[in-house]
Write a protein that holds these residues in place. Structure first.
Motif, PDB file in Angstrom:
ATOM      1  N   GLY A  98       0.788  -1.224   0.000  1.00  0.00           N
ATOM      2  CA  GLY A  98       0.000   0.000   0.000  1.00  0.00           C
ATOM      3  C   GLY A  98       0.812   1.261   0.000  1.00  0.00           C
ATOM      4  N   ALA A 149       0.272   4.795  -2.363  1.00  0.00           N
ATOM      5  CA  ALA A 149      -1.127   4.790  -2.814  1.00  0.00           C
ATOM      6  C   ALA A 149      -1.591   6.175  -3.206  1.00  0.00           C
ATOM      7  N   ALA A 168      -0.231   1.772  -5.909  1.00  0.00           N
ATOM      8  CA  ALA A 168      -0.504   0.578  -5.100  1.00  0.00           C
ATOM      9  C   ALA A 168      -1.612  -0.256  -5.726  1.00  0.00           C
ATOM     10  N   ASN A 184      -4.210   0.759  -7.247  1.00  0.00           N
ATOM     11  CA  ASN A 184      -5.452   1.387  -6.800  1.00  0.00           C
ATOM     12  C   ASN A 184      -5.808   2.517  -7.747  1.00  0.00           C
ATOM     13  N   PRO A 239      -5.371   0.088  -1.680  1.00  0.00           N
ATOM     14  CA  PRO A 239      -4.576  -0.848  -2.499  1.00  0.00           C
ATOM     15  C   PRO A 239      -5.308  -2.161  -2.697  1.00  0.00           C
TER      16      PRO A 239
END
Length: 616
Positions: free
Chosen positions: A355, A358, A363, A365, A534
């Motif tokens: 993560g 992020a 990440a 995401n 993430p």
């Protein structure tokens, strides 16, 4: 007579085999006189010749090193052990604690202001300096009592330089910590309380729908996604029009502001009051411009200190083993630098899975918009663009360095192979950056621009909606380049069988990284990220493992290390098994360090103070 003629070809074969063995190991060939092949040669003399040739191979004089030096091994073990504990265990925890303090200027919440009051980070840094100083003392005693077996080595000079850097950073950090910089004025307190990097609209909506979890709400991308209790399914409702706050929400906001003011104005503990006053007085004597430079130096050390520690430990190993001398320094540096890059690439890949980054959308995401993160972070290019740029930079610089070890000499086929690999990196990195460019993508869509401009005249307007794949990066070029590099190195001709097997090991590991990254893209394509949190694809754990272990074996595949393996009658699997064990342990430790950071955040949220020297 027949018997003598029968033994002549047998002896010749034995001598040729010995000569081939000597040539394979890079030793000087011994001349063979015609008289040695006379008619009086017997089986006994043939065996003696083979034994003497083999003995000469194994008895080549090797310069004495610290590794072969028999005396004062206890001092060296103490030096190595203390340095490993300080740099590998204590320092990363201290950095994770300080990272929370560094975010104070980017976040507003009572818990983050209280983190700045924590005494744990300076205590950990002081413990690191103590262990480092004690290890340095053992090293000085050892050097004083032993001969200089590696003249002009880098480790001694680098050790003093890094020690000065970390001590200077500790002093600057102590000044900043005990004085809170210039945050003791009312204006700075108001600046802290007025700055909110995230939009209040999503917060209000979330508080209305989830009043029970309001206490754990105040953290988004700045914590790299760890411990955030945010449901991506409510993202649409969180970004809706702002409604008036109900009474509980207003009460919570006022309570939060009051807590921030109380913590900002809270007095120091009695045990540190005298030191605080003294350091505050010293801080006031420092000009503001100089303090800005010291702050920049402090932040730069935070970024590069672990890399410096890695270089320091690696140079210590080189000095202890007595390798990379003479012209072999070019081969050693090439393997160390390139393998080190892949090693840190693996650590960053594992960090992305956990993560980290992020806030940049690295990440796996959805990249947070400007309303949640600062515009500077929203403009950071994608992780795949950075990977492609590093590949391009490596190729563009390494083209001119492949012939450095034989500068002025004739080019060999192996030199041309290495240059071709550099050209592949140059072209592949450039291609990867072009794939990541939004401007290039818009130019490729220019042929449909005139149709898109008049879309109101056509039905099915939803067909002009950008595909979901436009919202995240799926760039296979970096993985492809590393896949090809692994395939090339796994079949690359070397001077010995052990060297060939070691190169094959890290080549196959790089192939494993590329395959695992391909699985990641398949998962992302089938289920695109829809949250700021993430997604943590499991295949990225395999990717990071292959990169970390492959980078370490890459470093160990240099000529001097391979020669030492052969000299001590080891094999390639020794390097492989030791590296696998250390890689697994290192990955576990990295996850623990990030978990400790999350624990500190949660402790501060709950309002539990973290005192100096305690973990609860």
């Amino acid at each position: 007579m027949v018997r003598r003629h029968y033994r002549l070809p047998q002896a010749a074969l034995l001598l040729l085999a010995n000569a081939a063995l000597l040539s394979a190991h890079g030793h000087d060939r011994h001349g063979i006189q015609d008289s040695d092949l006379g008619t009086s040669l017997t089986t006994t003399t043939s065996s003696a010749s083979m034994a003497s040739a083999t003995a000469s191979t194994s008895s080549v004089p090797v310069p004495e090193t610290y590794f072969t030096y028999s005396g004062l091994s206890g001092l060296m073990l103490a030096h190595v052990g203390l340095m490993l504990v300080a740099w590998f265990f204590v320092l990363p925890i201290g950095l994770s604690k300080h990272a929370l303090q560094a975010r104070l200027a980017n976040m507003l919440s009572a818990v983050m202001i209280s983190v700045a009051r924590s005494r744990l980070a300076p205590a950990i840094q002081l413990g690191f300096l103590s262990l480092n100083s004690l290890g340095l003392l053992f090293g000085l005693i050892y050097n004083h009592k032993t001969p200089d077996l590696y003249e002009g080595n880098l480790h001694h000079k680098l050790g003093w330089a890094v020690t000065f850097i970390v001590f200077s950073q500790f002093v600057i950090g102590l000044l900043k910590f005990c004085t809170n910089g210039k945050a003791n004025t009312e204006a700075d307190k108001e600046e802290r309380l007025s700055f909110m990097p995230i939009s209040t609209d999503p917060m209000d909506g979330y508080q209305q729908m989830h009043p029970d979890s309001v206490a754990s709400m105040h953290r988004y991308s700045h914590d790299s996604g760890h411990g955030t209790d945010y449901d991506s399914r409510t993202s649409n409702s969180l970004t809706g029009p702002r409604e008036e706050k109900d009474e509980p929400t207003q009460h919570y906001d006022h309570q939060m502001r009051d807590e921030c003011l109380d913590l900002a104005e809270a007095p120091r503990s009695r045990g540190f009051a005298t030191a605080d006053r003294a350091l505050s007085w010293v801080y006031q004597l420092i000009p503001s411009q100089l303090m800005k430079m010291l702050n920049s130096f402090y932040d730069a050390v935070d970024v590069f200190i672990l890399v410096l520690g890695f270089i320091l430990i690696l140079s210590g190993f080189i000095t202890y083993a007595g390798i990379f001398k003479g012209s072999n320094i070019f081969n050693g540096l090439a393997h160390s630098v390139k393998g080190g890059i892949f090693f840190w690439y693996g650590l960053l890949t594992l960090g992305r899975w956990m993560g980290c980054f992020a806030e940049y959308g690295w990440a796996w995401n959805v990249r947070p918009p400007v309303g949640i993160v600062r515009s500077r972070k929203a403009k950071v290019p994608s992780a795949e663009f950075v990977e492609s740029f590093v590949i391009f930079l490596y190729g563009s610089t390494n083209v001119f360095l492949e012939h450095l070890a034989a500068w002025g000499g004739a080019w060999t086929a192996q030199d041309l192979e290495h240059v071709s690999i550099s050209v592949m990196f140059l072209g592949g990195g450039l291609c990867g950056m072009l794939v990541e460019s939004r401007k290039v993508r818009d130019l490729l869509n220019a042929s449909l621009a005139r149709w898109n401009a008049s879309q109101d005249q056509y039905p099915f307007k939803e067909h002009w909606t950008p595909p979901k794949t436009y919202s995240f990066s799926m760039n296979p070029i970096p993985g492809l380049i590393i896949l090809l590099l692994g395939l090339m190195m796994s079949s690359h001709h070397q001077h010995s069988m052990v060297s060939t097997m070691v190169h094959k090991q890290w080549g196959y590991l790089f192939v494993g990284f590329a395959l695992a990254r391909a699985v990641t893209y398949m998962l992302i394509y089938l289920s695109p990220p829809s949250s700021y949190l993430p997604s943590r694809p499991p295949s990225e754990i395999i990717s990071s493992f292959c990169l970390i272990s492959g980078g370490l074996i890459f470093i160990a595949s240099n000529k001097d290390t391979v020669a030492a393996i052969e000299r001590y009658d080891l094999n390639a699997m020794f390097i492989f098994t030791v590296t696998m064990g250390w890689t697994a342990f290192l990955m576990a430790w990295q996850i623990i360090v990030l978990a400790i950071k999350g624990w500190a955040v949660r402790k501060r949220r709950s309002g539990t103070p973290i005192a100096c020297g305690t973990l609860a």
